[in-house]
Design an enzyme around this catalytic site. Structure first.
Site, PDB file in Angstrom:
ATOM      1  N   GLN A  53      28.239  45.565  37.946  1.00 41.96           N
ATOM      2  CA  GLN A  53      27.406  47.168  37.880  1.00 41.96           C
ATOM      3  C   GLN A  53      27.210  47.805  37.888  1.00 41.96           C
ATOM      4  O   GLN A  53      26.106  48.484  37.749  1.00 41.96           O
ATOM      5  CB  GLN A  53      27.745  46.612  40.199  1.00 41.96           C
ATOM      6  N   HIS A  97      40.798  61.591  43.143  1.00 41.33           N
ATOM      7  CA  HIS A  97      39.497  61.058  43.701  1.00 41.33           C
ATOM      8  C   HIS A  97      40.192  59.854  44.278  1.00 41.33           C
ATOM      9  O   HIS A  97      40.250  58.917  44.468  1.00 41.33           O
ATOM     10  CB  HIS A  97      38.643  59.884  42.162  1.00 41.33           C
ATOM     11  N   ARG A 105      27.803  63.764  46.202  1.00 43.85           N
ATOM     12  CA  ARG A 105      27.919  63.210  47.654  1.00 43.85           C
ATOM     13  C   ARG A 105      27.681  64.464  48.620  1.00 43.85           C
ATOM     14  O   ARG A 105      26.988  64.357  49.955  1.00 43.85           O
ATOM     15  CB  ARG A 105      28.877  62.204  47.801  1.00 43.85           C
ATOM     16  N   ASN A 116      38.339  52.213  38.475  1.00 47.05           N
ATOM     17  CA  ASN A 116      39.731  53.289  39.839  1.00 47.05           C
ATOM     18  C   ASN A 116      40.437  52.343  39.880  1.00 47.05           C
ATOM     19  O   ASN A 116      40.806  51.416  39.347  1.00 47.05           O
ATOM     20  CB  ASN A 116      38.676  53.339  41.284  1.00 47.05           C
ATOM     21  N   ASP A 151      31.634  42.994  27.439  1.00 43.82           N
ATOM     22  CA  ASP A 151      32.694  42.437  29.032  1.00 43.82           C
ATOM     23  C   ASP A 151      33.653  41.167  28.445  1.00 43.82           C
ATOM     24  O   ASP A 151      33.083  41.016  27.709  1.00 43.82           O
ATOM     25  CB  ASP A 151      31.937  42.167  29.909  1.00 43.82           C
ATOM     26  N   ALA A 176      30.190  45.019  31.884  1.00 46.67           N
ATOM     27  CA  ALA A 176      28.567  44.909  32.214  1.00 46.67           C
ATOM     28  C   ALA A 176      28.868  44.778  33.431  1.00 46.67           C
ATOM     29  O   ALA A 176      27.976  44.054  33.589  1.00 46.67           O
ATOM     30  CB  ALA A 176      28.864  44.537  31.108  1.00 46.67           C
ATOM     31  N   ASN A 210      43.806  46.431  37.752  1.00 45.15           N
ATOM     32  CA  ASN A 210      43.130  47.416  36.649  1.00 45.15           C
ATOM     33  C   ASN A 210      43.901  47.828  36.086  1.00 45.15           C
ATOM     34  O   ASN A 210      43.580  48.575  34.516  1.00 45.15           O
ATOM     35  CB  ASN A 210      42.623  48.135  37.830  1.00 45.15           C
TER      36      ASN A 210
HETATM   37  N1  APR Z   1      37.699  43.999  29.296  1.00 51.27           N
HETATM   38  C1  APR Z   1      36.244  44.238  29.837  1.00 51.27           C
HETATM   39  N2  APR Z   1      35.379  43.645  30.527  1.00 51.27           N
HETATM   40  C2  APR Z   1      36.467  43.486  31.530  1.00 51.27           C
HETATM   41  C3  APR Z   1      37.533  42.825  31.256  1.00 51.27           C
HETATM   42  C4  APR Z   1      38.110  43.362  30.128  1.00 51.27           C
HETATM   43  N3  APR Z   1      40.341  43.133  30.562  1.00 51.27           N
HETATM   44  N4  APR Z   1      37.996  42.597  33.186  1.00 51.27           N
HETATM   45  C5  APR Z   1      37.096  43.120  34.000  1.00 51.27           C
HETATM   46  N5  APR Z   1      36.249  43.347  32.952  1.00 51.27           N
HETATM   47  C6  APR Z   1      34.552  43.551  33.803  1.00 51.27           C
HETATM   48  C7  APR Z   1      34.160  42.399  35.120  1.00 51.27           C
HETATM   49  O1  APR Z   1      33.863  41.143  34.319  1.00 51.27           O
HETATM   50  C8  APR Z   1      32.659  42.596  35.079  1.00 51.27           C
HETATM   51  O2  APR Z   1      31.801  42.804  34.606  1.00 51.27           O
HETATM   52  O3  APR Z   1      34.789  44.399  34.541  1.00 51.27           O
HETATM   53  C9  APR Z   1      32.943  44.611  34.784  1.00 51.27           C
HETATM   54  C10 APR Z   1      32.986  44.568  36.248  1.00 51.27           C
HETATM   55  O4  APR Z   1      32.353  45.069  37.121  1.00 51.27           O
HETATM   56  P1  APR Z   1      32.066  45.059  38.552  1.00 51.27           P
HETATM   57  O5  APR Z   1      33.419  43.947  38.641  1.00 51.27           O
HETATM   58  O6  APR Z   1      30.799  44.864  38.866  1.00 51.27           O
HETATM   59  O7  APR Z   1      32.842  46.841  39.087  1.00 51.27           O
HETATM   60  P2  APR Z   1      31.712  48.008  39.046  1.00 51.27           P
HETATM   61  O8  APR Z   1      30.984  47.398  40.691  1.00 51.27           O
HETATM   62  O9  APR Z   1      31.045  48.168  37.835  1.00 51.27           O
HETATM   63  O10 APR Z   1      32.984  48.981  39.246  1.00 51.27           O
HETATM   64  C11 APR Z   1      33.811  48.392  37.779  1.00 51.27           C
HETATM   65  O11 APR Z   1      34.549  51.331  38.526  1.00 51.27           O
HETATM   66  O12 APR Z   1      34.081  52.870  40.310  1.00 51.27           O
HETATM   67  C12 APR Z   1      34.861  51.086  39.388  1.00 51.27           C
HETATM   68  O13 APR Z   1      35.822  51.397  41.904  1.00 51.27           O
HETATM   69  C13 APR Z   1      35.186  50.175  40.271  1.00 51.27           C
HETATM   70  O14 APR Z   1      37.498  49.624  39.118  1.00 51.27           O
HETATM   71  C14 APR Z   1      35.859  49.263  39.738  1.00 51.27           C
HETATM   72  C15 APR Z   1      34.624  49.902  38.586  1.00 51.27           C
END
Ligand code: APR
Length: 319
Positions: A12, A175, A151, A120, A33, A10, A95
């Site tokens: 960005q 990608h 893009r 990613n 999340d 949850a 990841n």
């Molecule tokens: N289960 C559920 N949620 C999780 C877990 C998990 N095991 N581990 C981390 N998270 C949550 C984090 O708490 C965070 O709120 O995943 C969320 C990721 O959000 P952001 O850090 O804002 O990242 P975002 O910009 O949404 O990108 C997420 O997508 O494009 C790709 O490279 C980017 O790998 C990244 C992913």
């Protein structure tokens, strides 16, 4: 009955997905999340915009997989985004661990869902998600090609001073920096881009510059933001895939799909045009590639393979 859409992560992208899905009323939304407060806070905030924007869906936030049970669609963004100077590949170790947890959670609660992965490094993470969950390959797909193509089309439209609707193109392959803009399939107002180069409407060098900028499109945004990576365009791209599945639109979209011999490759996920309808990935479309496109596509697949080998070293269970 309304469809159930779960967003794992949850952050960005997850929050933006929830907002777009609400505005389109695609279904009820469960924001999941590990940081439950973020999921609950965003769900409540978006729900409170419903009287203004006149949408009628349920939104909840949770850290319990039971609440995601029997989802129709799951979009995975759980994971860590890039920091300036990092490549997507640098995110692999951390990841992979997160995606293993996610795979275990979703296979128990929503084994029949259509799963769109955004985390990613995309091609390897979507492959790991499929392997860890054992869910059908035509129901697990990665979001990258729509974003990369979008893009590319945007940059071209700015250069040519034309509306984006006039331009058609595909960016395929992995990608990462090896992604391939398919110039042979790029059309501007029905005309091949190569014709425009011949006519001097766009310089060859300028076109090459745009292809390069597209490859580094994500990094350009990471550099500006300093904290975090792109989220509006990635979320919009994920929603287009979910919508095509939920409404059985059978759109042809560039996505990371599991290849079984198409384009000469098998047992690997990579960006190719696919038809998404109510059965998931219903077909992989094989475009006629030029020799140059073919060779660049092969190089891109090699880069994905190398990264997958690195993933197997981190977790031999992926072999
Ligand atoms: N289960 C559920 N949620 C999780 C877990 C998990 N095991 N581990 C981390 N998270 C949550 C984090 O708490 C965070 O709120 O995943 C969320 C990721 O959000 P952001 O850090 O804002 O990242 P975002 O910009 O949404 O990108 C997420 O997508 O494009 C790709 O490279 C980017 O790998 C990244 C992913």
């Amino acid at each position: 009955m309304k469809k159930k859409i779960t967003l794992i992560g949850a952050g960005q992208i997850g929050g933006t997905l929830a907002h777009l899905i609400a505005l389109k009323e695609l279904g009820n939304v469960v924001l999941f999340d590990v940081a439950a407060g973020i999921a609950k806070g965003k769900a409540l905030d978006i729900a409170q915009s419903s009287p203004v924007n006149k949408f009628n869906i349920d939104l909840i936030g949770t850290d319990n997989y039971e609440d995601t049970k029997n989802s129709d669609v799951i979009i995975v963004t759980a994971g860590v985004p890039r920091k300036p100077g990092m490549t997507r590949d640098d995110l692999l170790g951390i990841n992979l661990k997160i995606i293993k947890q996610v795979a275990e959670g979703i296979k128990k609660t929503s084994p029949d869902a259509f799963v769109i992965c955004i985390t990613n490094p995309l091609d390897v993470i979507v492959m790991a998600l499929q392997k860890y969950s054992g869910m059908p390959k035509n129901k697990i797909v990665g979001m990258a090609g729509i974003l990369d193509s979008s893009r590319f089309i945007y940059f071209l439209s700015q250069e040519l001073k034309l509306p984006v609707q006039k331009i058609k193109s595909f960016v395929l392959g992995g990608h990462g920096d090896s992604m391939v803009a398919m110039l042979g399939s790029t059309e501007v107002d029905g005309k091949k881009i190569k014709e425009l180069v011949k006519e001097g409407i766009i310089q060859k060098e300028k076109l090459e510059e745009i292809v390069e900028r597209t490859k580094k499109g994500g990094a350009e945004i990471v550099k500006f933001l300093e904290k975090g990576s792109a989220f509006y365009a990635p979320a919009a791209s994920g929603v287009e895939m979910a919508e095509s599945y939920l409404k059985d639109l059978k759109k042809q979209l560039p996505c990371a799909a599991y290849l079984t011999g198409e384009y000469g490759f098998k047992e690997i996920y990579a960006g190719v045009p696919v038809i998404i309808g109510k059965s998931g990935v219903e077909k992989i479309v094989e475009l006629d590639l030029t020799d140059e496109e073919n060779s660049n596509f092969s190089k891109s697949i090699d880069a994905v393979k190398q990264l997958f080998d690195a993933a197997k070293k981190i977790d031999p269970k992926l072999a």
